[in-house]
Design a protein around this motif. Structure first.
Motif, PDB file in Angstrom:
ATOM      1  N   GLU A  35       0.820  -1.222   0.000  1.00 50.62           N
ATOM      2  CA  GLU A  35       0.000   0.000   0.000  1.00 50.62           C
ATOM      3  C   GLU A  35       0.848   1.263   0.000  1.00 50.62           C
ATOM      4  OE1 GLU A  35      -3.626   2.056   2.588  1.00 50.62           O
ATOM      5  OE2 GLU A  35      -3.002   0.000   2.995  1.00 50.62           O
ATOM      6  N   PRO A  36       1.800   1.421   0.933  1.00 54.64           N
ATOM      7  CA  PRO A  36       2.631   2.637   0.859  1.00 54.64           C
ATOM      8  C   PRO A  36       3.494   2.686  -0.387  1.00 54.64           C
ATOM      9  CG  PRO A  36       3.439   1.155   2.566  1.00 54.64           C
ATOM     10  CD  PRO A  36       2.122   0.615   2.115  1.00 54.64           C
ATOM     11  N   ALA A  37       3.885   1.532  -0.921  1.00 54.78           N
ATOM     12  CA  ALA A  37       4.681   1.540  -2.145  1.00 54.78           C
ATOM     13  C   ALA A  37       3.878   2.110  -3.306  1.00 54.78           C
ATOM     14  CB  ALA A  37       5.160   0.123  -2.465  1.00 54.78           C
ATOM     15  N   MET A  38       2.613   1.709  -3.416  1.00 55.67           N
ATOM     16  CA  MET A  38       1.770   2.245  -4.492  1.00 55.67           C
ATOM     17  C   MET A  38       1.553   3.738  -4.326  1.00 55.67           C
ATOM     18  SD  MET A  38      -1.131  -0.621  -5.178  1.00 55.67           S
ATOM     19  CE  MET A  38      -0.703  -2.254  -5.793  1.00 55.67           C
ATOM     20  N   ALA A  39       1.312   4.180  -3.093  1.00 53.12           N
ATOM     21  CA  ALA A  39       1.123   5.612  -2.855  1.00 53.12           C
ATOM     22  C   ALA A  39       2.370   6.391  -3.229  1.00 53.12           C
ATOM     23  CB  ALA A  39       0.750   5.849  -1.388  1.00 53.12           C
ATOM     24  N   PHE A  40       3.514   5.832  -2.889  1.00 54.45           N
ATOM     25  CA  PHE A  40       4.784   6.490  -3.215  1.00 54.45           C
ATOM     26  C   PHE A  40       4.968   6.581  -4.727  1.00 54.45           C
ATOM     27  CE2 PHE A  40       9.290   6.691  -4.020  1.00 54.45           C
ATOM     28  CZ  PHE A  40       9.758   7.552  -3.041  1.00 54.45           C
ATOM     29  N   THR A  43       4.075  11.854   1.418  1.00 58.05           N
ATOM     30  CA  THR A  43       3.806  10.523   0.890  1.00 58.05           C
ATOM     31  C   THR A  43       4.372   9.485   1.848  1.00 58.05           C
ATOM     32  OG1 THR A  43       4.016  11.386  -1.331  1.00 58.05           O
ATOM     33  CG2 THR A  43       4.134   9.008  -1.083  1.00 58.05           C
ATOM     34  N   PRO A  44       3.588   8.479   2.241  1.00 53.47           N
ATOM     35  CA  PRO A  44       4.138   7.438   3.113  1.00 53.47           C
ATOM     36  C   PRO A  44       5.343   6.786   2.465  1.00 53.47           C
ATOM     37  CG  PRO A  44       1.748   7.244   2.885  1.00 53.47           C
ATOM     38  CD  PRO A  44       2.200   8.253   1.888  1.00 53.47           C
ATOM     39  N   SER A  45       6.430   6.699   3.203  1.00 50.89           N
ATOM     40  CA  SER A  45       7.636   6.077   2.663  1.00 50.89           C
ATOM     41  C   SER A  45       7.515   4.570   2.764  1.00 50.89           C
ATOM     42  CB  SER A  45       8.867   6.546   3.440  1.00 50.89           C
ATOM     43  OG  SER A  45      10.002   5.819   3.031  1.00 50.89           O
ATOM     44  N   PRO A  46       7.680   3.832   1.649  1.00 48.39           N
ATOM     45  CA  PRO A  46       7.507   2.372   1.687  1.00 48.39           C
ATOM     46  C   PRO A  46       8.745   1.626   2.140  1.00 48.39           C
ATOM     47  CG  PRO A  46       7.925   3.068  -0.547  1.00 48.39           C
ATOM     48  CD  PRO A  46       7.932   4.321   0.297  1.00 48.39           C
TER      49      PRO A  46
END
Length: 745
Positions: free
Chosen positions: A500-505, A723-726
């Motif tokens: 999830e955070p990877a996609m947001a990033f 942005t959340p860091s993945p």
């Protein structure tokens, strides 16, 4: 380009100089404004010298003639060795590609050409000065008055034009005319006029949103081009350094060739052994034929693998911008971890096997006393390498033990760690026993060698054969420990990235997605612009024409009675707007398409991230499985060899040992290839993940600053952009090129 590259994160495009650096194969050593004539095609040159029925220009060679299209001596920048071979490691390969790649240079030129178009759009709104002059001498009539006239007239225009942001156009033109009549006495005159004209639309083509659209689009197009090139640089690095056809792929092909060569070597050794067994009646002709066929298949595999590697190298040279004829030598030091046996131990085992084959050739007749004593001396010398072999295996086993002492990491399988610890304990015990056996057999060789006499030749011969078997068995035990320790030491880097955070990033930072989002806005603007073209035309037009007094020859003596002023409206009814209607309807469709394309690319980004994470999750256990299969295949091969060569070996013809050995050799080759392939594929996918996340950052040279894994971010961490860091790699300081680098920088 520099303006756009400074607008945001990840837009750096490296060198801004368009011309290739000196030493590049793409460099042009000549004056770019006056280049010499390049070599021409002989047939086409005839048509240049004699087009149709005319003689061609002789001035084509005024700037000289070039002997070659590409610069002479560009290869020296590659620093080849005295044999002309270019040594390449991963970093050097990228450096060579950045210097010589035609695709990279073309991509950079595309950015330049886009920026060049922007300068014209900007110039459209600048003050555009003009200055013109026309001087004419006119003679009419004959030599007598009043029909003859000799007049010199010179007209000069100076002024400027200016397009206004709201759609208006301003023109200021100062015209000066000087006439001089020579006939009938010198008569001259000077006249001037100053024209000011302003046109301002009120409906169609009115407003900044319409008039500035071309400039706005050009400005944004340069930003898109910079982003595209910034992403191209990253893709270019990944393609050269890691991906299919890149440096890592060549290393995998190299390792595959190594494995095939090692398999061929084992096949040759086994075939020679079966030759001796066949002569001694312990192997059938069918078994000998089976191993001969397997040997030929192994030779063909080496030929095919080497050919594939050379073809891949030539294709790689094209990627680097090098000619295929240029010999290159790859730094294969990253493959050292796949050398499972110390070369010194391998040589010692080969010498022992050769010693044993010689003993097998002696059949039932004991050799002479001198030959027998020489055999014992040779065997003692070989046994002297035992302590060094044990030390070499112990070093690898200790390194394996230190791995097990590391703290448990996220994703570690506790059951697998327990199995690895049990394996380490059993290997430690096995190495101790093998070391003790080597020492014991060394003492036994010494004892048996001193006991040999002419009367005991047969017993001494049997003893040397048996001692060689014991020594080879103990050495195989040491090699088995080293092989398994080195296999366990091959590890994949840790990656702990949440989906999830990877996609947001990725969605916040992917340059191509940013471009697509902005292009959707472009399509949205075009709806308003094309709708404006449907409106009627209403223009306010104002002019002022100031003229000098006709009775005075003073260029700035403007007379009010000779000047004129006007103001009015121009109206164009919207009665014929079919083409504009179609353009408007097309813009509506284009806007809807653009929205769909953005959503499609956003979905594609999600797909790429999910596939990357899923593939990394697949490759990690696949690597562990491949490691266990290599271990199993290696044990199967060693155990089968012991059946043939060990002290208890009693193989008879046509038993199952031959088939088992063939299967073991085939399985070992396949599993060693699978282990290397899993390792390389994991590295390729790991860097692909960084690229798909848009987290891969390059320095000015084009090398990554953050391609190493780092621990995952804690819950709630932010990366400074909201942005959340993945849990992505940090960016260390750029490193200089190293002659021998890791698999990925």
């Amino acid at each position: 380009m520099a303006e756009r590259s400074a607008l945001g994160r990840g837009y750096d495009i490296g060198r801004l100089r368009l011309e290739p650096a000196p030493g590049s194969r793409l460099a042009d050593p000549f004056d770019p404004d006056r280049p010499p004539k390049p070599p021409d095609d002989p047939a086409a040159a005839i048509l240049m010298d004699h087009p149709y029925k005319f003689r061609g220009s002789k001035r084509w060679g005024k700037d000289g003639y070039a002997d070659s299209i590409e610069p002479i001596g560009w290869e020296t920048a590659l620093a080849p060795d005295d044999k002309g071979v270019v040594k390449l490691d991963q970093n050097k390969a990228v450096e060579v590609a950045l210097l010589n790649s035609r695709e990279y240079q073309t991509a950079l030129e595309n950015v330049y050409l886009t920026a060049l178009g922007l300068t014209l759009n900007r110039f459209e709104f600048d003050l555009r000065w003009f200055g013109r002059n026309a001087t004419t001498y006119t003679h009419t009539g004959n030599s007598s008055l009043p029909t003859e006239s000799n007049r010199l007239a010179s007209t000069t225009d100076v002024g400027f034009e200016r397009n206004l942001a709201a759609g208006g156009q301003l023109l200021v033109d100062f015209a000066n005319s000087v006439t001089y009549e020579y006939t009938g006495g010198a008569v001259g005159g000077v006249r001037s006029n100053l024209l000011l004209s302003l046109t301002q639309p009120l409906l169609r083509n009115f407003g900044r949103q319409v008039r500035l659209e071309g400039l706005t689009q050009a400005e944004r197009d340069v930003l898109y081009a910079v982003r595209d090139f910034a992403r191209f640089r990253k893709q270019f690095y990944v393609s050269v350094a890691t991906q299919s056809g890149g440096y890592l792929s060549l290393l995998l092909a190299t390792q595959t060739l190594r494995n095939s060569q090692a398999n061929l070597k084992r096949q040759e050794e086994t075939y020679r052994l079966y030759n001796e067994l066949f002569r001694g009646g312990r192997a059938s002709v069918v078994e000998l034929d089976q191993f001969y066929q397997s040997l030929q298949a192994a030779r063909q595999d080496v030929i095919d693998t080497r050919t594939s590697l050379e073809n891949a190298k030539d294709q790689f040279k094209l990627t680097l911008g090098l000619p295929p004829r240029l010999p290159i030598d790859l730094d294969d030091s990253p493959l050292d971890q796949f050398i499972l046996v110390d070369p010194a131990l391998e040589r010692l085992r080969e010498q022992l096997e050769e010693f044993q084959r010689v003993r097998l050739r002696e059949l039932d007749a004991p050799p002479s006393l001198d030959v027998l004593r020489k055999a014992f001396a040779d065997l003692r010398e070989l046994a002297g390498g035992g302590p060094a072999a044990v030390r070499s295996a112990a070093a690898d086993l200790d390194a394996f033990g230190r791995q097990l002492d590391r703290p448990e990491r996220p994703g570690d399988d506790p059951e697998q760690r327990d199995r690895d610890r049990a394996t380490y304990t059993s290997l430690k015990t096995a190495l101790t026993e093998a070391g003790d056996d080597l020492a014991k057999f060394t003492r036994r060789i010494e004892k048996d060698s001193t006991a040999v006499t002419e009367a005991t030749r047969k017993e001494g011969w049997e003893a040397v054969v048996q001692d060689a078997k014991f020594l080879l068995t103990a050495l195989d035990g040491v090699i088995t420990v080293q092989t398994q320790s080195r296999i366990y030491r091959i590890e994949l880097p840790e990656i702990d990235i949440l989906e999830e955070p990877a996609m947001a990033f990725a969605k916040a930072n992917r340059l191509d997605l940013q471009n697509r989002r902005a292009q959707t806005t472009d399509a949205w603007r075009k709806v308003t612009v094309t709708a404006n073209a449907l409106r009627g035309g209403v223009n306010v037009v104002g002019t002022a024409n100031l003229v000098t007094d006709a009775d005075h020859d003073k260029p700035f003596n403007f007379a009010g009675e000779a000047s004129s002023y006007s103001v009015g409206l121009q109206f164009d009814a919207p009665l014929n707007r079919l083409a504009e209607r179609n353009a408007y309807r097309a813009s509506l469709v284009t806007y809807q398409r653009s929205k769909r394309e953005f959503v499609a690319l956003s979905d594609q980004v999600e797909l790429q991230i999910r596939q990357d994470l899923r593939e990394l999750a697949r490759l990690r256990p696949s690597f562990s499985i491949a490691r266990q299969q290599v271990l199993s295949a290696a044990r199967q091969y060693e155990n089968t060899r012991l059946t043939l060569l060990g002290p208890g070996g009693r193989k008879g013809p046509n038993d199952a040992t031959s088939l088992q050995l063939l299967q073991a050799l085939s399985t070992l080759l396949a599993q060693r290839n699978a282990l290397a392939a899993n390792f390389i594929q994991f590295e390729q996918r790991r860097l692909q993940l960084l690229l798909d996340l848009e987290e891969l950052q390059l320095d000015d040279r084009g090398f990554p600053t953050n391609a190493q894994p780092r621990p995952p971010a804690r819950s709630g961490d932010r990366d400074g952009r909201g942005t959340p860091s993945p849990g992505l790699p940090a960016a260390p300081a750029p490193r200089p090129l190293a002659p021998r680098g890791p698999v990925v920088p």
